[in-house]
Design an enzyme around this catalytic site. Structure first.
Site, PDB file in Angstrom:
ATOM      1  N   GLU A   1       0.828  -1.044   0.075  1.00 59.67           N
ATOM      2  CA  GLU A   1       0.021   0.022   0.067  1.00 59.67           C
ATOM      3  C   GLU A   1       0.889   1.253   0.056  1.00 59.67           C
ATOM      4  O   GLU A   1       0.531   2.147  -0.733  1.00 59.67           O
ATOM      5  CB  GLU A   1      -0.951   0.103   1.156  1.00 59.67           C
ATOM      6  CG  GLU A   1      -1.973  -1.193   1.212  1.00 59.67           C
ATOM      7  CD  GLU A   1      -2.913  -1.028   2.545  1.00 59.67           C
ATOM      8  OE1 GLU A   1      -2.843  -0.260   3.430  1.00 59.67           O
ATOM      9  OE2 GLU A   1      -3.972  -1.806   2.143  1.00 59.67           O
TER      10      GLU A   1
ATOM     11  N   GLU B   1      14.092  -0.844  -1.067  1.00 56.44           N
ATOM     12  CA  GLU B   1      13.649  -1.811  -0.133  1.00 56.44           C
ATOM     13  C   GLU B   1      14.814  -3.084   0.171  1.00 56.44           C
ATOM     14  O   GLU B   1      15.417  -3.309  -0.743  1.00 56.44           O
ATOM     15  CB  GLU B   1      12.324  -2.267  -0.594  1.00 56.44           C
ATOM     16  CG  GLU B   1      11.868  -3.320   0.262  1.00 56.44           C
ATOM     17  CD  GLU B   1      10.251  -4.052  -0.234  1.00 56.44           C
ATOM     18  OE1 GLU B   1      10.101  -3.527  -1.258  1.00 56.44           O
ATOM     19  OE2 GLU B   1       9.757  -4.783   0.595  1.00 56.44           O
TER      20      GLU B   1
ATOM     21  N   ARG C   1      15.898 -10.839  -3.240  1.00 52.18           N
ATOM     22  CA  ARG C   1      16.688 -11.676  -4.269  1.00 52.18           C
ATOM     23  C   ARG C   1      18.386 -11.659  -3.537  1.00 52.18           C
ATOM     24  O   ARG C   1      19.050 -12.666  -3.734  1.00 52.18           O
ATOM     25  CB  ARG C   1      16.919 -10.684  -5.551  1.00 52.18           C
ATOM     26  CG  ARG C   1      15.865 -10.703  -6.230  1.00 52.18           C
ATOM     27  CD  ARG C   1      16.044 -10.047  -7.471  1.00 52.18           C
ATOM     28  NE  ARG C   1      16.774 -11.012  -8.403  1.00 52.18           N
ATOM     29  CZ  ARG C   1      17.410 -10.674  -9.597  1.00 52.18           C
ATOM     30  NH1 ARG C   1      17.550  -9.458  -9.974  1.00 52.18           N
ATOM     31  NH2 ARG C   1      18.103 -11.323 -10.407  1.00 52.18           N
TER      32      ARG C   1
ATOM     33  N   ARG D   1      12.309 -17.424  -1.826  1.00 51.17           N
ATOM     34  CA  ARG D   1      11.372 -16.418  -1.206  1.00 51.17           C
ATOM     35  C   ARG D   1       9.958 -16.544  -1.546  1.00 51.17           C
ATOM     36  O   ARG D   1       9.157 -15.871  -0.906  1.00 51.17           O
ATOM     37  CB  ARG D   1      11.840 -14.994  -1.381  1.00 51.17           C
ATOM     38  CG  ARG D   1      11.715 -14.520  -2.839  1.00 51.17           C
ATOM     39  CD  ARG D   1      11.937 -13.097  -2.857  1.00 51.17           C
ATOM     40  NE  ARG D   1      12.098 -12.677  -4.315  1.00 51.17           N
ATOM     41  CZ  ARG D   1      12.295 -11.462  -4.855  1.00 51.17           C
ATOM     42  NH1 ARG D   1      12.374 -10.575  -4.058  1.00 51.17           N
ATOM     43  NH2 ARG D   1      12.334 -11.168  -6.011  1.00 51.17           N
TER      44      ARG D   1
ATOM     45  N   ARG E   1      -3.969   8.190   4.069  1.00 49.08           N
ATOM     46  CA  ARG E   1      -3.509   6.960   5.209  1.00 49.08           C
ATOM     47  C   ARG E   1      -3.919   7.230   6.571  1.00 49.08           C
ATOM     48  O   ARG E   1      -3.425   6.144   7.464  1.00 49.08           O
ATOM     49  CB  ARG E   1      -1.889   6.395   4.853  1.00 49.08           C
ATOM     50  CG  ARG E   1      -1.736   6.134   3.368  1.00 49.08           C
ATOM     51  CD  ARG E   1      -2.647   5.063   2.984  1.00 49.08           C
ATOM     52  NE  ARG E   1      -2.167   4.674   1.340  1.00 49.08           N
ATOM     53  CZ  ARG E   1      -2.776   3.757   0.954  1.00 49.08           C
ATOM     54  NH1 ARG E   1      -3.829   2.931   1.321  1.00 49.08           N
ATOM     55  NH2 ARG E   1      -2.221   3.270  -0.509  1.00 49.08           N
TER      56      ARG E   1
END
Ligand SMILES: Cc1cc2nc3c(=O)[nH]c(=O)nc-3n(C[C@H](O)[C@H](O)[C@H](O)COP(=O)(O)OP(=O)(O)OC[C@H]3O[C@@H](n4cnc5c(N)ncnc54)[C@H](O)[C@@H]3O)c2cc1C
Length: 232
Positions: A76, A87, A91, A159, A186
């Protein structure tokens, strides 16, 4: 099997900020007065800029936050395109075994509609069911993740067995203008002109952001609140 941990926290830390209330005034006045450095910042001018939607004057003040939250919250959060994200990579790293579980006071039943939800507390037996379901699936997924990693399957493939409640981490850099847009959508504070009914978990993140924003840009924050939390 590797231990995992559970948490209900949404973590927000201020890493850095640039500009502030005075930069809003400088940006507004540069067109009429050229470069200047006001000793005092007139709250009325900030209020007028916000009210009349001179939004670009709020784009010269920036914030960088560290945020730690489950992936379903990041899904979101990252819809807010007018900002920058970096982020933790599933990987390039083995993800930490930390999973979100709703806090005891997280209301679980929606008695309203999808568009106008009205959340109420569930009875204890349902809370217990939710907790055991979240714990069961988090352990099972983590065990499978570890099993695949032991087989030397690449992290980017292993993952895919992990659920949305696993925690992730990011840096989020955002201008004051875009931050107010985030808060208007939000947050869900009293007195807001728009009641957007955000998901509780991102709302908690927005409450943390709101508190930091009010400290760093008190005049802009005050005008934002006074004007019904409508972003300029
Ligand atoms: C309660 C709630 C429920 C939601 N449900 C869903 C859902 O079911 N599915 C879903 O996909 N999303 C959903 N969203 C996400 C929502 O549609 C927005 O993507 C998100 O809130 C980001 O808002 P934004 O576009 O204003 O922010 P930003 O992306 O940061 O954009 C800021 C502003 O820039 C301008 N802008 C940005 N991009 C463009 C563009 N391409 N063209 C023109 N102007 C642009 C707009 O003025 C915009 O308000 C939901 C949001 C909320 C708050």
């Amino acid at each position: 099997m590797t231990e995992i941990t559970f948490s209900s926290e949404i973590t927000v830390k201020l890493i850095d900020h640039m500009g502030g209330d005075d930069r809003v005034i400088q940006a507004a006045q540069v067109s009429a007065k050229g470069e200047n450095n006001p000793d005092t910042v007139p709250p009325r001018l900030i209020n007028a800029l916000l009210k009349q939607k001179h939004g670009s004057t709020f784009e010269h003040s920036y914030f960088t936050f560290y945020v730690k939250a489950p992936i379903f919250v990041f899904r979101e959060w990252m819809r807010h395109r007018m900002s920058s994200f970096n982020e933790m990579s599933g990987r390039y790293t083995e993800l930490p075994g930390e999973f979100y579980i709703p806090a005891e006071d997280r209301k679980l039943f929606n008695q309203g509609t999808k568009m106008k939800p009205d959340f109420v507390a569930a009875p204890q037996d349902v809370i217990n069911e939710v907790n055991s379901s979240v714990e069961y699936i988090s352990h099972a997924a983590w065990n499978e993740y570890q099993r695949l990693l032991k087989l030397e399957v690449a992290t980017e493939v292993a993952r895919i067995v992990l659920p949305l409640n696993i925690y992730s981490q990011m840096y989020w850099t955002v201008s004051a203008r875009s931050l107010m847009n985030f808060l208007s959508l939000r947050g869900s504070q009293e007195g807001a002109a728009l009641i957007s009914h955000p998901q509780r978990e991102i709302q908690i993140g927005a409450e943390h952001i709101d508190a930091i924003f009010s400290e760093i840009m008190p005049l802009t924050h005050e005008s934002f609140v006074t004007n019904g939390r409508v972003a300029p």
